[in-house]
Design an enzyme around this catalytic site. Structure first.
Site, PDB file in Angstrom:
ATOM      1  N   TYR A  46      80.977  59.786 -19.514  1.00 38.43           N
ATOM      2  CA  TYR A  46      81.019  59.117 -18.134  1.00 38.43           C
ATOM      3  C   TYR A  46      82.484  58.570 -17.829  1.00 38.43           C
ATOM      4  O   TYR A  46      83.096  58.340 -18.867  1.00 38.43           O
ATOM      5  CB  TYR A  46      80.305  57.835 -18.356  1.00 38.43           C
ATOM      6  CG  TYR A  46      80.014  57.158 -17.090  1.00 38.43           C
ATOM      7  CD1 TYR A  46      79.608  57.765 -15.827  1.00 38.43           C
ATOM      8  CD2 TYR A  46      80.136  55.759 -16.786  1.00 38.43           C
ATOM      9  CE1 TYR A  46      79.414  57.130 -14.673  1.00 38.43           C
ATOM     10  CE2 TYR A  46      79.834  55.103 -15.833  1.00 38.43           C
ATOM     11  CZ  TYR A  46      79.387  55.743 -14.293  1.00 38.43           C
ATOM     12  OH  TYR A  46      79.316  55.200 -13.504  1.00 38.43           O
ATOM     13  N   ARG A  69      83.881  56.135 -15.816  1.00 43.30           N
ATOM     14  CA  ARG A  69      84.337  54.781 -15.537  1.00 43.30           C
ATOM     15  C   ARG A  69      83.943  54.016 -16.849  1.00 43.30           C
ATOM     16  O   ARG A  69      82.868  53.582 -17.026  1.00 43.30           O
ATOM     17  CB  ARG A  69      83.473  54.262 -14.528  1.00 43.30           C
ATOM     18  CG  ARG A  69      83.936  54.874 -13.078  1.00 43.30           C
ATOM     19  CD  ARG A  69      83.485  53.839 -11.801  1.00 43.30           C
ATOM     20  NE  ARG A  69      82.099  54.264 -11.384  1.00 43.30           N
ATOM     21  CZ  ARG A  69      81.773  55.273 -10.472  1.00 43.30           C
ATOM     22  NH1 ARG A  69      82.860  56.122  -9.766  1.00 43.30           N
ATOM     23  NH2 ARG A  69      80.668  55.660  -9.984  1.00 43.30           N
ATOM     24  N   ASP A  86      76.361  51.492 -15.781  1.00 38.66           N
ATOM     25  CA  ASP A  86      77.293  50.579 -15.633  1.00 38.66           C
ATOM     26  C   ASP A  86      76.737  49.501 -14.760  1.00 38.66           C
ATOM     27  O   ASP A  86      75.457  49.391 -14.317  1.00 38.66           O
ATOM     28  CB  ASP A  86      78.739  50.831 -14.972  1.00 38.66           C
ATOM     29  CG  ASP A  86      78.386  51.836 -13.654  1.00 38.66           C
ATOM     30  OD1 ASP A  86      77.468  51.777 -13.309  1.00 38.66           O
ATOM     31  OD2 ASP A  86      79.628  52.276 -13.299  1.00 38.66           O
ATOM     32  N   HIS A 125      80.993  51.689 -23.607  1.00 33.70           N
ATOM     33  CA  HIS A 125      80.151  52.590 -24.472  1.00 33.70           C
ATOM     34  C   HIS A 125      81.277  53.641 -25.082  1.00 33.70           C
ATOM     35  O   HIS A 125      81.505  53.614 -26.416  1.00 33.70           O
ATOM     36  CB  HIS A 125      79.292  53.484 -23.457  1.00 33.70           C
ATOM     37  CG  HIS A 125      79.681  53.613 -22.121  1.00 33.70           C
ATOM     38  ND1 HIS A 125      80.821  54.807 -21.950  1.00 33.70           N
ATOM     39  CD2 HIS A 125      79.251  53.318 -20.847  1.00 33.70           C
ATOM     40  CE1 HIS A 125      80.795  54.812 -20.813  1.00 33.70           C
ATOM     41  NE2 HIS A 125      80.274  54.134 -20.180  1.00 33.70           N
ATOM     42  N   GLU A 183      77.113  49.166 -11.604  1.00 32.88           N
ATOM     43  CA  GLU A 183      76.921  49.655 -10.193  1.00 32.88           C
ATOM     44  C   GLU A 183      75.416  50.515 -10.280  1.00 32.88           C
ATOM     45  O   GLU A 183      74.421  50.344  -9.376  1.00 32.88           O
ATOM     46  CB  GLU A 183      77.917  50.473  -9.777  1.00 32.88           C
ATOM     47  CG  GLU A 183      77.733  51.247  -8.448  1.00 32.88           C
ATOM     48  CD  GLU A 183      78.232  50.093  -7.366  1.00 32.88           C
ATOM     49  OE1 GLU A 183      77.468  50.138  -6.211  1.00 32.88           O
ATOM     50  OE2 GLU A 183      79.162  49.132  -7.554  1.00 32.88           O
ATOM     51  N   GLU A 227      71.152  59.056  -9.247  1.00 29.10           N
ATOM     52  CA  GLU A 227      71.695  58.756  -7.861  1.00 29.10           C
ATOM     53  C   GLU A 227      72.626  59.939  -7.423  1.00 29.10           C
ATOM     54  O   GLU A 227      72.948  59.953  -6.150  1.00 29.10           O
ATOM     55  CB  GLU A 227      72.646  57.499  -8.121  1.00 29.10           C
ATOM     56  CG  GLU A 227      74.006  57.619  -8.707  1.00 29.10           C
ATOM     57  CD  GLU A 227      73.866  57.463 -10.238  1.00 29.10           C
ATOM     58  OE1 GLU A 227      74.502  56.367 -10.527  1.00 29.10           O
ATOM     59  OE2 GLU A 227      73.409  58.185 -10.845  1.00 29.10           O
ATOM     60  N   ASP A 244      73.543  55.642 -13.262  1.00 29.75           N
ATOM     61  CA  ASP A 244      74.751  55.463 -14.452  1.00 29.75           C
ATOM     62  C   ASP A 244      74.721  54.227 -15.127  1.00 29.75           C
ATOM     63  O   ASP A 244      74.186  53.094 -14.741  1.00 29.75           O
ATOM     64  CB  ASP A 244      76.165  55.567 -13.612  1.00 29.75           C
ATOM     65  CG  ASP A 244      76.313  56.688 -13.031  1.00 29.75           C
ATOM     66  OD1 ASP A 244      75.886  57.988 -13.490  1.00 29.75           O
ATOM     67  OD2 ASP A 244      77.239  56.946 -12.100  1.00 29.75           O
TER      68      ASP A 244
END
Length: 761
Positions: A284, A286, A84, A329, A86, A8, A82
């Site tokens: 990552y 978030r 998650d 994670h 989203e 993305e 990603d």
């Protein structure tokens, strides 16, 4: 075989393409390629359902065409957004729009952009997790319903262009309630007693009394009893203590620590962390997991042993306490522990350094501390003086990192105590009884608000930064400073058998960079509290988050979850529309104007808070005046408001023209000869003198006269101007930096054209 990988973000695409080689082409979707329509609610309620109606926005249509053509020519497509909810939703939207088979399309996930992680992900693709997609859709639909159904009520009842949100309204409530706690706080006074003593061996020792006195009389009586006191060391206790390192960073702890140590805003931290992640420097960003991979633990151990020795290493495995961690994670850590630093902007280097040190420290040994307490007593008083000190015997993780604290009254590191024995005598040099006051609760910073939201289970790692940005963008909350107030306090001191009494002063309550509710934020919060209590109830909001977690785990149906919420909410909306109020929401009637006999009130106007004399139903039109900066609907008095109607006020004549003082949308100002001049905070439009006004006008004129450094006959729109940071180039209201080392005095028109052309490239 031609493989297409879709991520993305373009930065991510660039980094990943380096690892995959010529058989793979990596493209970016630039975030979501479709979303709910912006103009309407975009939810199909027919048949009791909640089907979202998506569209590809105009600015993404060209990109979708490019992606479709690449998909046609590819043998295999990997969706690599990603890891998650989203990211899962982005993958699902891509599959839908590009016509990919969701049952067979390869979805790959990784939480660090390193060659081993990317290759491992390519080797083990999975299908799109529809439970995660449903959880994300449910959140999106819920938030859209709340925004679209509640916001028009706020427009009607308070003022146009307001908005409400499921999480943002709760965040505003926290800030409003804290402000009221502060307003209603009554400080209690007490007397803290400290003594400077000298031991028999001539060593100085500072000790504090084991009790605090409530009144000046008690403190004075105590000092009287100590006039001829002789002190003795009654007890010495030494206890070992250990201090352990903090867990590795999660999204919220990184936001808090970057705020405390680097002064970053929550949004700034996330933006910098995103750059670090996309360039392959950190995992990552978030996450609410504190777990570390065994590879990270082992490489951290190696770094610690090599740099500090075996005794500094202690392997620790952290487990995530938060239930239903949606990004469970790994914690935020460097991708390579051998990279002690990185190249990047100053801010990227600073944030990476913070993450690196925190990760290293969490795998290091405890700090061993020896805590000593000396108790001094006297026959003259039943109270005891206690001196406390500590010695770090082994620094352990403190060698690398010490966690910051939000506590403004945090204790300083304790001092080393002199060597004494039980029975040693000591005499006082000075005993002081200082009047202190209980502390009011502190206002929230962005970081401490995140911590509170996490504590209450409101929002998730991906929502903290956008929520805090939204409430500021909507002007429900401002980030600002509060000036301190001068406060007097008593100090009684005993020295050489004589008691002295003095009154001293201090500045208290000054705060910087704190979140303060605006009048609009307060009025909206009060209206929602009275009419939509569920929406801003902490437990209710946390329960909605738990329901979304259940959807993500496949334990609940997303439409049923929304239905449970919507039925009660929609009923409240309908009830609210029926209600008719005598006064506008948030309006406060202060009394009567002694001149006209008409009512005086304050309320939220189209451009902020206004005072009003009269009402719309009167034959004579109402009069309006803006409140001054620092005045608030809740606290402004009738007298203060009546003063405002003395504005605009003619200050006097300057150069044959009137100088007027007034308050406008952006604060107090002066008007003279068709020009406007901001009044500094130190001057009041009601009392500013002609002399002060003239000085402000002349100062601005001088600044404007000195602004133009150089002009060019060839093109008057090209100018060299004096700015805050030195001389810069301007053409047609567009600014250009001068290259380093440029002498502005020597610049020709051709040089300026070249600078503009290079800047545009």
């Amino acid at each position: 075989m031609r493989n297409l990988v879709i991520v993305e973000s373009p930065a991510k695409a660039k980094t990943i393409e380096k690892f995959l080689g010529s058989d793979y082409h990596v493209m970016s979707s630039f975030g979501h390629i479709r979303d709910l329509k912006t103009k309407d609610i975009s939810i199909d309620f027919s048949g009791g359902g909640y089907k979202p109606i998506y569209e590809v926005p105009a600015d993404k249509k060209k990109l979708v065409t490019e992606l479709k053509s690449q998909v046609k020519g590819a043998d295999k497509v990997y969706l690599a957004s990603d890891e998650d909810r989203e990211g899962e939703a982005i993958a699902w939207h891509l599959a839908e729009v590009l016509g990919l088979d969701k049952a067979t399309t390869s979805r790959i996930v990784f939480h660090e952009i390193t060659k081993p992680a990317i290759l491992a992900a390519i080797e083990a693709p999975r299908t799109i997790d529809l439970n995660l997609v449903d959880a994300q859709q449910a959140r999106r639909v819920l938030d859209r319903i709340v925004g679209f159904e509640l916001s028009p009520i706020l427009w009607k009842k308070i003022k146009p262009q307001l908005s409400a949100g499921r999480v943002q309204s709760v965040a505003v409530r926290l800030i409003v309630e804290r402000e009221r706690e502060i307003k209603n706080f009554k400080a209690d006074a007490y007397y803290k007693v400290t003594a400077q003593m000298t031991t028999a061996h001539g060593d100085a020792i500072t000790a504090e009394l084991d009790t605090r006195f409530q009144t000046k009389e008690e403190a004075m009586a105590f000092l009287e009893s100590c006039k001829n006191a002789k002190f003795t060391v009654a007890d010495i206790s030494t206890k070992p203590a250990h201090r352990s390192p903090a867990a590795p960073f999660t999204t919220s702890t990184l936001q808090q620590e970057a705020s405390r140590k680097l002064g970053f805003s929550v949004a700034q931290t996330m933006m910098i962390a995103q750059h670090l992640y996309e360039n392959g420097h950190i995992t990552y960003m978030r996450t609410d997991s504190v777990n570390l991979s065994s590879l990270a633990i082992n490489t951290a151990k190696q770094e610690i042993v090599n740099a500090y020795g075996e005794e500094y290493s202690k392997v620790r495995k952290y487990t995530t306490k938060s239930k239903g961690a949606q990004e469970a994670h790994e914690a935020i850590r460097p991708t390579y522990m051998s990279s002690h630093t990185i190249s990047g902007t100053r801010q990227e280097v600073a944030l990476y350094d913070l993450i690196y040190k925190r990760t290293l420290a969490c795998q290091m040994a405890d700090a061993d501390i020896e805590r000593t307490q000396i108790t001094l007593t006297s026959e003259s008083t039943p109270y005891k003086f206690i001196a406390v000190g500590e010695v770090i015997k082994f620094d352990g993780f403190l060698k690398v990192y010490k966690e910051g604290s939000d506590d403004e009254m945090q204790e300083q590191d304790m001092k080393l105590l002199p060597k004494v024995n039980v029975g040693d005598s000591a005499q006082y040099d000075k005993i002081e009884c200082t009047e202190r006051f209980t502390q009011r609760p502190p206002r929230y910073t962005e970081a401490s608000l995140v911590r509170k939201m996490e504590e209450l289970g409101i929002g998730r790692p991906s929502t903290y930064a956008p929520t805090i940005s939204t409430i500021q963008a909507r002007e429900y909350v401002v980030k600002g400073d509060k000036e301190g107030e001068k406060r007097n306090y008593n100090q009684l001191s005993l020295s050489k058998g004589k008691i002295k009494e003095s009154v001293k002063s201090e500045m208290v309550g000054a705060e910087k960079g704190k979140l303060l509710p605006t009048d609009t934020g307060t009025v909206v919060n009060d209206y929602l509290s009275g009419n939509f209590a569920d929406i801003i109830d902490y437990n209710f909001t946390a329960d909605v988050e738990k329901s979304l977690d259940k959807v993500a785990e496949g334990k609940a149906n997303w439409e049923k979850t929304i239905d449970t919420f919507y039925k009660g909410f929609h009923k409240e909306i309908e009830e609210s529309l029926k209600q008719k109020a005598e006064h506008k929401v948030g309006e406060r009637v202060l009394g009567t104007d002694p001149v006209s006999g008409r009512p005086v009130s304050v309320k939220i106007g189209r451009y902020g808070v206004v005072a009003q004399i009269g009402s719309a139903s009167d034959e004579e039109k109402p009069k309006f005046a803006s409140l001054k900066k620092g005045q608030s609907i809740e606290s402004v008095s009738l007298e203060e408001v009546l003063e405002l109607f003395k504005l605009p006020r003619t200050v006097g004549q300057f150069e044959g023209k009137a100088v007027t003082a007034a308050i406008g949308r952006y604060g107090a100002y002066l008007a003279h000869s068709g020009k406007f001049y901001s009044l500094p905070k130190t001057l009041d439009p009601l009392t500013v003198t002609l002399e002060e006004a003239e000085a402000i006008i002349k100062e601005k004129r001088n600044a404007e006269a000195n602004k133009v450094y150089k002009t060019f006959a060839e093109d008057p729109s090209v100018q060299l101007l004096n700015g805050r940071y030195g001389i810069y180039l301007c053409k047609d209201k567009t600014n250009y930096k001068l290259p380093k080392g440029t002498d502005p005095a020597t610049l020709t028109f051709e040089d300026c054209q070249q600078i503009i052309a290079n800047s545009k490239k």
